[in-house]
Design an enzyme around this catalytic site. Structure first.
Site, mmCIF file in Angstrom:
data_model
loop_
_atom_site.group_PDB
_atom_site.id
_atom_site.type_symbol
_atom_site.label_atom_id
_atom_site.label_comp_id
_atom_site.label_asym_id
_atom_site.label_seq_id
_atom_site.Cartn_x
_atom_site.Cartn_y
_atom_site.Cartn_z
ATOM 1 N N LYS A 8 12.666 -18.837 -3.653
ATOM 2 C CA LYS A 8 11.614 -19.336 -4.553
ATOM 3 C C LYS A 8 10.165 -18.994 -4.149
ATOM 4 O O LYS A 8 9.650 -17.985 -4.573
ATOM 5 C CB LYS A 8 11.811 -20.821 -4.781
ATOM 6 C CG LYS A 8 13.111 -21.087 -5.569
ATOM 7 C CD LYS A 8 13.118 -22.418 -6.265
ATOM 8 C CE LYS A 8 14.198 -22.492 -7.319
ATOM 9 N NZ LYS A 8 15.473 -23.027 -6.867
ATOM 10 N N ASP B 190 19.568 -25.094 3.372
ATOM 11 C CA ASP B 190 19.082 -24.451 2.153
ATOM 12 C C ASP B 190 17.663 -24.960 1.911
ATOM 13 O O ASP B 190 17.461 -26.087 1.477
ATOM 14 C CB ASP B 190 20.010 -24.817 0.982
ATOM 15 C CG ASP B 190 19.562 -24.180 -0.336
ATOM 16 O OD1 ASP B 190 18.418 -23.722 -0.424
ATOM 17 O OD2 ASP B 190 20.386 -24.163 -1.277
ATOM 18 N N PHE C 110 22.785 -28.581 -4.858
ATOM 19 C CA PHE C 110 22.662 -27.382 -5.701
ATOM 20 C C PHE C 110 22.360 -26.191 -4.806
ATOM 21 O O PHE C 110 21.367 -26.173 -4.106
ATOM 22 C CB PHE C 110 21.551 -27.520 -6.747
ATOM 23 C CG PHE C 110 21.434 -26.276 -7.600
ATOM 24 C CD1 PHE C 110 22.291 -26.064 -8.660
ATOM 25 C CD2 PHE C 110 20.496 -25.295 -7.292
ATOM 26 C CE1 PHE C 110 22.218 -24.892 -9.422
ATOM 27 C CE2 PHE C 110 20.424 -24.123 -8.053
ATOM 28 C CZ PHE C 110 21.280 -23.932 -9.111
HETATM 29 C C1 PLP Z 1 16.875 -22.636 -7.015
HETATM 30 C C2 PLP Z 1 17.773 -22.961 -5.896
HETATM 31 C C3 PLP Z 1 18.824 -22.096 -5.546
HETATM 32 C C4 PLP Z 1 19.170 -20.873 -6.339
HETATM 33 O O1 PLP Z 1 18.132 -19.935 -6.329
HETATM 34 P P1 PLP Z 1 18.191 -18.720 -7.382
HETATM 35 O O2 PLP Z 1 17.002 -17.886 -6.986
HETATM 36 O O3 PLP Z 1 18.091 -19.300 -8.742
HETATM 37 O O4 PLP Z 1 19.458 -18.019 -7.160
HETATM 38 C C5 PLP Z 1 19.582 -22.433 -4.449
HETATM 39 N N1 PLP Z 1 19.332 -23.533 -3.734
HETATM 40 C C6 PLP Z 1 18.335 -24.371 -4.044
HETATM 41 C C7 PLP Z 1 18.085 -25.576 -3.201
HETATM 42 C C8 PLP Z 1 17.531 -24.124 -5.140
HETATM 43 O O5 PLP Z 1 16.561 -24.978 -5.474
#
Ligand code: PLP
Length: 401
Positions: A258, A229, A144
């Site tokens: 986050k 990520d 994701f």
């Molecule tokens: C939440 C998340 C995203 C997306 O972040 P947003 O601030 O909602 O755009 C991307 N990668 C990972 C691993 C995430 O947990």
């Protein structure tokens, strides 16, 4: 006075807010530490932390003071000018990651867009300046990476991609923790490998340290960027500042968001020194990225992580907590399949649909997040107390009993 024309929040949502979320039927009104209260005054232990965002819990006094002070001083300038907070926050993030540079944006998906653009610049350089040739990015199945077109195209899930074709080309997908599967997809058009150090949304699936070390070697061998990520797993959640540190490697670029702002919307990309030079004036940008206000929030998060020794605290306190969740799983093998995770990024995979369990936990006063594979995700704040951790296990036990 008649209250017939006073509309409830639920009614306003039903009428005016886009229907793109499945929401819990409560309205949250206030928070302190690991607790939140709804608009009827009911208290909950908040182990969602706004999906790993409220790293210091709600309304940490140092964070609140820093944000209030900055809000009264200077909130936004755009990136037409320098601001002191952005410079300082970049220095401190690079202090954890290594020699390199930081770009600020406003969300996780935007941090990932920056990574994807970085890989295109790297690929073009690799191809001797030819654009659009060396552009392939190898991602992981069940990843994701966000909801914008780049992030979504890197997210091979039907429920997320459906309806939005055509996607961004060039993404291919390999099996997580299977080095050969990644190696098999490398060809002369490959620019980067891009993965979550720990997959969050798909149900808390970590990259094994030896797998990450293997990817590092693979990237070095083929001149690929290793882009991680760390939007969810980074910023202290696993007991190290970045989750990849557990493997003893260093990536070429990191996406974060986050927990970074502790509740202030912000994201960032860190790029290792040589690759940072791929960007020049005009090659990327963000109106809101790195405002004095957002960076004051980010600095306050780092202050508290450092002053309150939160990395050490996460490591020490999470081990017995995860052990007690595993003990609980062992007591209910027909209901709980597995407990996975590290630090305060933990998934409890149920034997069947997790939605009723999550609803039951909410009724019992514990807020948690769903994830893929019937998983219940626990994301407590980094400064959660031992008592609160123990209480979460107690509530979970009564929900499955
Ligand atoms: C939440 C998340 C995203 C997306 O972040 P947003 O601030 O909602 O755009 C991307 N990668 C990972 C691993 C995430 O947990």
């Amino acid at each position: 006075m008649s209250t017939s024309n006073v509309r409830t929040t639920a009614d306003l949502y039903d009428t005016y807010v886009l229907k793109n979320y499945g929401r819990a039927p409560i309205t949250l009104a206030r928070g302190r530490g690991a607790q939140v209260w709804d608009d009827e005054g009911r208290a909950y232990l908040d182990f969602t932390t706004g999906i790993a965002v409220n790293a210091l819990g709600h309304c940490h006094p140092h964070w609140v003071a820093a944000v209030q002070r900055q809000a009264a001083e200077l909130i936004h300038t755009s990136n037409l000018f320098r601001n002191a907070n952005q410079g300082e926050l970049a220095r401190r993030l690079a202090g954890y990651a290594g020699p390199g540079r930081v770009f600020f944006c406003n969300s996780g998906t935007e941090a990932n867009e920056a990574l994807i653009k970085l890989s295109r610049l790297h690929g073009a350089k690799k191809a001797g300046g030819a654009e659009g040739k060396c552009h392939k990015i190898i991602c992981a199945k069940n990843a994701f990476h966000g909801r914008t077109f780049g992030g979504m195209s890197a997210t091979p899930q039907q429920k997320i991609q459906k309806g939005f074709a055509p996607l961004v080309p060039g993404f291919v997908f390999a099996e997580l923790n299977n080095l050969q599967s990644f190696a098999d997809l490398v060809d002369e058009n490959t620019a980067a490998i891009f993965i979550e150090t720990i997959q969050g949304e798909s149900g808390v699936h970590a990259c094994a340290p030896e797998f990450l070390r293997g990817l590092r070697e693979l990237c070095d061998k083929h001149n690929l960027l290793l882009m991680l990520d760390e939007v969810q797993c980074g910023l202290g959640r696993t007991g190290k500042f970045y989750a990849y540190e557990h493997a003893g490697i260093r990536p070429d670029a990191i996406g974060m968001a986050k927990g970074l702002g502790g509740g202030m919307p912000m994201g960032a990309m860190w790029v290792a020194e040589p690759h940072a030079e791929l960007f020049h004036a005009g090659s990327h940008g963000s109106t809101f990225g790195g405002t004095p206000l957002a960076c004051a929030a980010g600095l306050a998060v780092l202050d508290v992580i450092e002053k309150e020794n939160l990395l050490e605290k996460v490591t020490l306190q999470s081990a017995p907590w995860i052990a007690s969740l595993k003990k609980l799983a062992a007591d209910f093998p027909q209901k709980i399949s597995e407990v996975r995770g590290q630090g305060y990024l933990v998934g409890v995979q149920m034997a069947s649909d997790s939605a009723p369990v999550i609803a039951k936990l909410r009724e019992l006063g514990l807020l948690v997040v769903g994830a893929g594979n019937n998983t219940v995700r626990f994301l407590p704040p980094l400064n959660v107390s031992e008592e609160e951790l123990a209480k979460s296990v107690e509530i979970f036990r009564s929900a499955v009993e």
